[in-house]
Design an enzyme around this catalytic site. Sequence first.
Site, PDB file in Angstrom:
ATOM      1  N   GLU A  36       0.835  -1.200   0.000  1.00 19.43           N
ATOM      2  CA  GLU A  36       0.000   0.000   0.000  1.00 19.43           C
ATOM      3  C   GLU A  36       0.870   1.250   0.000  1.00 19.43           C
ATOM      4  O   GLU A  36       1.694   1.452   0.890  1.00 19.43           O
ATOM      5  CB  GLU A  36      -0.937   0.018   1.204  1.00 19.43           C
ATOM      6  N   GLU A  62       4.324   5.024   4.433  1.00 21.29           N
ATOM      7  CA  GLU A  62       3.811   6.381   4.665  1.00 21.29           C
ATOM      8  C   GLU A  62       4.973   7.272   5.095  1.00 21.29           C
ATOM      9  O   GLU A  62       5.806   6.861   5.908  1.00 21.29           O
ATOM     10  CB  GLU A  62       2.723   6.347   5.739  1.00 21.29           C
ATOM     11  N   ASP A  72       9.811   7.020   1.446  1.00 19.78           N
ATOM     12  CA  ASP A  72       9.260   7.128   0.103  1.00 19.78           C
ATOM     13  C   ASP A  72       8.899   5.733  -0.411  1.00 19.78           C
ATOM     14  O   ASP A  72       9.766   4.873  -0.544  1.00 19.78           O
ATOM     15  CB  ASP A  72      10.314   7.789  -0.784  1.00 19.78           C
ATOM     16  N   ASP A 111      -2.632  12.493  -3.877  1.00 19.53           N
ATOM     17  CA  ASP A 111      -2.767  13.929  -4.116  1.00 19.53           C
ATOM     18  C   ASP A 111      -2.953  14.164  -5.609  1.00 19.53           C
ATOM     19  O   ASP A 111      -2.105  13.769  -6.409  1.00 19.53           O
ATOM     20  CB  ASP A 111      -1.513  14.648  -3.622  1.00 19.53           C
ATOM     21  N   LYS A 144      -3.446  21.903 -10.033  1.00 23.96           N
ATOM     22  CA  LYS A 144      -2.975  22.916 -10.980  1.00 23.96           C
ATOM     23  C   LYS A 144      -2.152  22.285 -12.099  1.00 23.96           C
ATOM     24  O   LYS A 144      -1.343  21.393 -11.870  1.00 23.96           O
ATOM     25  CB  LYS A 144      -2.138  23.967 -10.246  1.00 23.96           C
ATOM     26  N   THR A 178     -13.236   5.363   3.101  1.00 23.29           N
ATOM     27  CA  THR A 178     -12.277   6.255   3.756  1.00 23.29           C
ATOM     28  C   THR A 178     -12.919   7.598   4.066  1.00 23.29           C
ATOM     29  O   THR A 178     -14.006   7.927   3.577  1.00 23.29           O
ATOM     30  CB  THR A 178     -11.064   6.500   2.852  1.00 23.29           C
ATOM     31  N   PHE A 230     -11.894  10.305   2.905  1.00 22.26           N
ATOM     32  CA  PHE A 230     -11.939  11.016   1.636  1.00 22.26           C
ATOM     33  C   PHE A 230     -13.237  10.703   0.901  1.00 22.26           C
ATOM     34  O   PHE A 230     -13.867  11.583   0.320  1.00 22.26           O
ATOM     35  CB  PHE A 230     -10.742  10.621   0.769  1.00 22.26           C
ATOM     36  N   GLU A 231     -13.633   9.433   0.930  1.00 21.62           N
ATOM     37  CA  GLU A 231     -14.856   9.031   0.254  1.00 21.62           C
ATOM     38  C   GLU A 231     -16.079   9.616   0.942  1.00 21.62           C
ATOM     39  O   GLU A 231     -17.001  10.115   0.282  1.00 21.62           O
ATOM     40  CB  GLU A 231     -14.941   7.504   0.219  1.00 21.62           C
TER      41      GLU A 231
END
Length: 238
Positions: free
Chosen positions: A68, A93, A120, A143, A147, A216, A218-219
Amino acid sequence: MTEQNPAAEEQQSAPRRTIKSFVMRAGRMTEGQQRGLEQGWPKYGLELADGLRDFDEVFGRSAPRTFEIGFGMGHSTLEMAAAAPEQDFIGVEVHKPGVGALLSGLVSQKLTNVRVYSCDALEVLRDCVADASLDRVLLFFPDPWHKSRHHKRRIVQPAFAELVRRKLKVGGVLHMATDWEPYAEHMLEVMNVAPGYRNLAQDGRCVPRPTERPVTKFERRGERLGHGVWDLKFQRID
């Protein structure tokens, strides 16, 4: 969720700065997260500097293995690992509060099928994971870098697709999810032409929401705002 940087090109001359698709934020850790880090890291933590690992040896067994990228605060990782004790999970993470939160959960739930890197993720893939050894790679809510001038920072690029393909077993799956439709389109543009993959969506676009992916924050946030969520699955075919 936090995401990671594109695979760095091999350097043959003077070093060049690698474009990162994540930003290191200075987040303060709670007492619980700090305690999780102190108590959990000796058992669950792995180091990038240790290089290529035999994960059968690390976990003490041979089992289906999920990698993950950017697990955020670790809620989905905990839920997936608890629901599938017969599988092993490698979570990566960069942000210490999230690492501490996941480790705290692993300690409290006494899970044994998760290992954690705090660095990373694509460096871990490149340097620590053997080729053709992963059953799944997960990239949930990276992310989107909205832009246009930042699109080069998006993790999903041709070099990323090739690195992941090498690490997946033939038949293994890259599962991505995003709540930003333009990023879903970008993912499709990259992955639909990436060599060695098959899009698992019947229409060649997105798959229905997979039941194995936890809901999540976010969802839930996206649902409140009327946003959709797009899941994409690509299988390694050679």
